[in-house]
Scaffold this motif. Structure first.
Motif, PDB file in Angstrom:
ATOM      1  N   LEU A  79       0.742  -1.333   0.271  1.00 26.80           N
ATOM      2  CA  LEU A  79      -0.087   0.174  -0.324  1.00 26.80           C
ATOM      3  C   LEU A  79       0.999   1.219   0.138  1.00 26.80           C
ATOM      4  O   LEU A  79       1.102   2.112  -1.111  1.00 26.80           O
ATOM      5  CB  LEU A  79      -0.936   0.542   1.786  1.00 26.80           C
ATOM      6  CG  LEU A  79      -2.228  -1.222   1.320  1.00 26.80           C
ATOM      7  CD1 LEU A  79      -3.413  -0.821   1.908  1.00 26.80           C
ATOM      8  CD2 LEU A  79      -2.981  -1.042  -0.047  1.00 26.80           C
ATOM      9  N   PHE A  80       1.796   0.908   0.993  1.00 22.36           N
ATOM     10  CA  PHE A  80       2.902   2.136   0.455  1.00 22.36           C
ATOM     11  C   PHE A  80       3.555   2.203  -0.482  1.00 22.36           C
ATOM     12  O   PHE A  80       3.352   3.865  -0.469  1.00 22.36           O
ATOM     13  CB  PHE A  80       3.684   2.125   2.020  1.00 22.36           C
ATOM     14  CG  PHE A  80       3.071   2.558   2.832  1.00 22.36           C
ATOM     15  CD1 PHE A  80       3.115   3.580   3.899  1.00 22.36           C
ATOM     16  CD2 PHE A  80       3.148   1.692   4.232  1.00 22.36           C
ATOM     17  CE1 PHE A  80       2.254   4.269   4.279  1.00 22.36           C
ATOM     18  CE2 PHE A  80       2.550   2.251   5.753  1.00 22.36           C
ATOM     19  CZ  PHE A  80       2.700   3.381   6.039  1.00 22.36           C
ATOM     20  N   LEU A  81       4.046   1.585  -1.144  1.00 22.68           N
ATOM     21  CA  LEU A  81       4.673   1.727  -2.094  1.00 22.68           C
ATOM     22  C   LEU A  81       3.279   1.891  -3.646  1.00 22.68           C
ATOM     23  O   LEU A  81       3.748   3.449  -3.917  1.00 22.68           O
ATOM     24  CB  LEU A  81       5.055   0.253  -2.578  1.00 22.68           C
ATOM     25  CG  LEU A  81       5.767  -0.234  -4.388  1.00 22.68           C
ATOM     26  CD1 LEU A  81       6.961   1.055  -5.062  1.00 22.68           C
ATOM     27  CD2 LEU A  81       5.890  -1.609  -4.354  1.00 22.68           C
ATOM     28  N   ILE A  82       2.618   1.668  -3.692  1.00 27.01           N
ATOM     29  CA  ILE A  82       0.838   2.026  -4.792  1.00 27.01           C
ATOM     30  C   ILE A  82       1.155   3.711  -3.979  1.00 27.01           C
ATOM     31  O   ILE A  82       1.112   4.558  -5.130  1.00 27.01           O
ATOM     32  CB  ILE A  82      -0.007   1.386  -4.251  1.00 27.01           C
ATOM     33  CG1 ILE A  82       0.150   0.206  -4.735  1.00 27.01           C
ATOM     34  CG2 ILE A  82      -0.776   1.911  -4.928  1.00 27.01           C
ATOM     35  CD1 ILE A  82      -0.680  -0.964  -4.873  1.00 27.01           C
ATOM     36  N   MET A  83       1.029   3.833  -3.118  1.00 24.19           N
ATOM     37  CA  MET A  83       0.846   5.242  -2.891  1.00 24.19           C
ATOM     38  C   MET A  83       2.208   6.611  -3.374  1.00 24.19           C
ATOM     39  O   MET A  83       1.983   7.346  -2.766  1.00 24.19           O
ATOM     40  CB  MET A  83       0.845   5.174  -1.206  1.00 24.19           C
ATOM     41  CG  MET A  83       0.528   6.916  -0.436  1.00 24.19           C
ATOM     42  SD  MET A  83       1.009   7.327   0.534  1.00 24.19           S
ATOM     43  CE  MET A  83       2.359   6.885   1.989  1.00 24.19           C
ATOM     44  N   CYS A  84       3.132   5.579  -2.772  1.00 23.01           N
ATOM     45  CA  CYS A  84       4.161   6.792  -3.153  1.00 23.01           C
ATOM     46  C   CYS A  84       4.610   6.733  -4.948  1.00 23.01           C
ATOM     47  O   CYS A  84       5.112   7.789  -5.574  1.00 23.01           O
ATOM     48  CB  CYS A  84       5.745   6.059  -3.210  1.00 23.01           C
ATOM     49  SG  CYS A  84       5.761   6.377  -1.046  1.00 23.01           S
ATOM     50  N   VAL A  85       3.963   5.752  -5.722  1.00 21.50           N
ATOM     51  CA  VAL A  85       4.415   5.671  -7.229  1.00 21.50           C
ATOM     52  C   VAL A  85       2.492   7.039  -7.985  1.00 21.50           C
ATOM     53  O   VAL A  85       2.846   7.772  -8.476  1.00 21.50           O
ATOM     54  CB  VAL A  85       3.828   4.399  -7.602  1.00 21.50           C
ATOM     55  CG1 VAL A  85       3.345   4.472  -9.180  1.00 21.50           C
ATOM     56  CG2 VAL A  85       5.327   3.923  -6.860  1.00 21.50           C
ATOM     57  N   VAL A  86       1.890   6.539  -7.119  1.00 24.35           N
ATOM     58  CA  VAL A  86       0.194   7.601  -7.906  1.00 24.35           C
ATOM     59  C   VAL A  86       1.118   8.724  -7.105  1.00 24.35           C
ATOM     60  O   VAL A  86       0.590   9.605  -8.171  1.00 24.35           O
ATOM     61  CB  VAL A  86      -0.681   7.055  -6.599  1.00 24.35           C
ATOM     62  CG1 VAL A  86      -2.136   8.157  -6.381  1.00 24.35           C
ATOM     63  CG2 VAL A  86      -0.923   5.883  -6.804  1.00 24.35           C
ATOM     64  N   ILE A 146       9.913   7.086  -9.623  1.00 21.59           N
ATOM     65  CA  ILE A 146      10.663   7.742  -8.241  1.00 21.59           C
ATOM     66  C   ILE A 146       9.162   7.210  -7.945  1.00 21.59           C
ATOM     67  O   ILE A 146      10.129   7.594  -6.011  1.00 21.59           O
ATOM     68  CB  ILE A 146      10.142   9.378  -9.352  1.00 21.59           C
ATOM     69  CG1 ILE A 146      11.124   9.767 -10.341  1.00 21.59           C
ATOM     70  CG2 ILE A 146       9.887  10.366  -8.079  1.00 21.59           C
ATOM     71  CD1 ILE A 146      10.761  10.895 -10.808  1.00 21.59           C
ATOM     72  N   GLY A 147       8.497   6.783  -7.329  1.00 24.48           N
ATOM     73  CA  GLY A 147       7.579   6.823  -6.581  1.00 24.48           C
ATOM     74  C   GLY A 147       8.412   5.498  -6.142  1.00 24.48           C
ATOM     75  O   GLY A 147       8.192   5.200  -4.191  1.00 24.48           O
ATOM     76  N   VAL A 148       8.821   4.304  -6.677  1.00 22.87           N
ATOM     77  CA  VAL A 148       9.323   3.122  -6.180  1.00 22.87           C
ATOM     78  C   VAL A 148      10.722   3.416  -5.085  1.00 22.87           C
ATOM     79  O   VAL A 148      11.504   3.622  -3.802  1.00 22.87           O
ATOM     80  CB  VAL A 148      10.411   2.548  -7.270  1.00 22.87           C
ATOM     81  CG1 VAL A 148      11.024   0.880  -6.898  1.00 22.87           C
ATOM     82  CG2 VAL A 148       8.770   1.370  -7.520  1.00 22.87           C
ATOM     83  N   LEU A 149      11.885   4.831  -5.264  1.00 19.10           N
ATOM     84  CA  LEU A 149      12.871   5.449  -5.278  1.00 19.10           C
ATOM     85  C   LEU A 149      12.281   5.994  -3.987  1.00 19.10           C
ATOM     86  O   LEU A 149      12.781   6.207  -2.722  1.00 19.10           O
ATOM     87  CB  LEU A 149      13.884   6.282  -5.788  1.00 19.10           C
ATOM     88  CG  LEU A 149      14.445   5.131  -6.994  1.00 19.10           C
ATOM     89  CD1 LEU A 149      14.885   6.631  -8.186  1.00 19.10           C
ATOM     90  CD2 LEU A 149      15.547   4.778  -6.370  1.00 19.10           C
ATOM     91  N   ALA A 150      11.237   7.161  -3.419  1.00 20.02           N
ATOM     92  CA  ALA A 150      10.624   7.529  -2.756  1.00 20.02           C
ATOM     93  C   ALA A 150      10.462   6.097  -1.432  1.00 20.02           C
ATOM     94  O   ALA A 150      11.009   6.322  -0.324  1.00 20.02           O
ATOM     95  CB  ALA A 150       9.980   8.184  -3.481  1.00 20.02           C
ATOM     96  N   TYR A 151       9.657   4.716  -1.544  1.00 19.65           N
ATOM     97  CA  TYR A 151       9.445   4.196  -1.100  1.00 19.65           C
ATOM     98  C   TYR A 151      10.214   3.011  -0.410  1.00 19.65           C
ATOM     99  O   TYR A 151      11.003   3.637   0.571  1.00 19.65           O
ATOM    100  CB  TYR A 151       8.432   3.164  -2.238  1.00 19.65           C
ATOM    101  CG  TYR A 151       8.220   1.374  -0.803  1.00 19.65           C
ATOM    102  CD1 TYR A 151       7.562   1.697  -0.055  1.00 19.65           C
ATOM    103  CD2 TYR A 151       9.216   0.545  -0.889  1.00 19.65           C
ATOM    104  CE1 TYR A 151       7.623   1.182   1.052  1.00 19.65           C
ATOM    105  CE2 TYR A 151       9.105  -0.082  -0.055  1.00 19.65           C
ATOM    106  CZ  TYR A 151       8.417  -0.094   0.416  1.00 19.65           C
ATOM    107  OH  TYR A 151       8.438  -1.069   1.426  1.00 19.65           O
TER     108      TYR A 151
END
Length: 56
Positions: free
Chosen positions: A21-28, A42-47
Motif C-alpha cells: 500500500l505504501f509503495l502504491i501510494m508513493c507511485v501515485v 520515482i515512486g519506487v525510489l521514494a518508497y
C-alpha cells in the motif's frame, strides 16, 4: 548504492500488505507531480528511501 543492489533488495524483500500500500501510494503521488513514465521509478525510489527499514 547501485541500481542492481536496489533491485535485488526490493525483489528479495518479504512483502506485506502495508508495504504494498505504501509503495502504491508513493507511485501515485509521484505520478501526480510528474508524468506516469517518470512517476513509477520515482515512486519506487521514494518508497525505498522513506519507508524501507533495513534489518541489519
Amino acid at each position: 548504492m547501485s541500481i542492481k543492489q536496489l533491485c535485488s533488495e526490493l525483489l528479495n524483500k518479504k512483502w506485506e500488505t502495508e508495504d504494498l500500500l505504501f509503495l502504491i501510494m508513493c507511485v501515485v503521488i509521484a505520478s501526480i507531480f510528474v508524468t506516469p513514465i517518470l512517476g513509477i521509478p520515482i515512486g519506487v525510489l521514494a518508497y525505498y528511501f522513506l519507508f524501507n527499514e533495513e534489518e541489519n
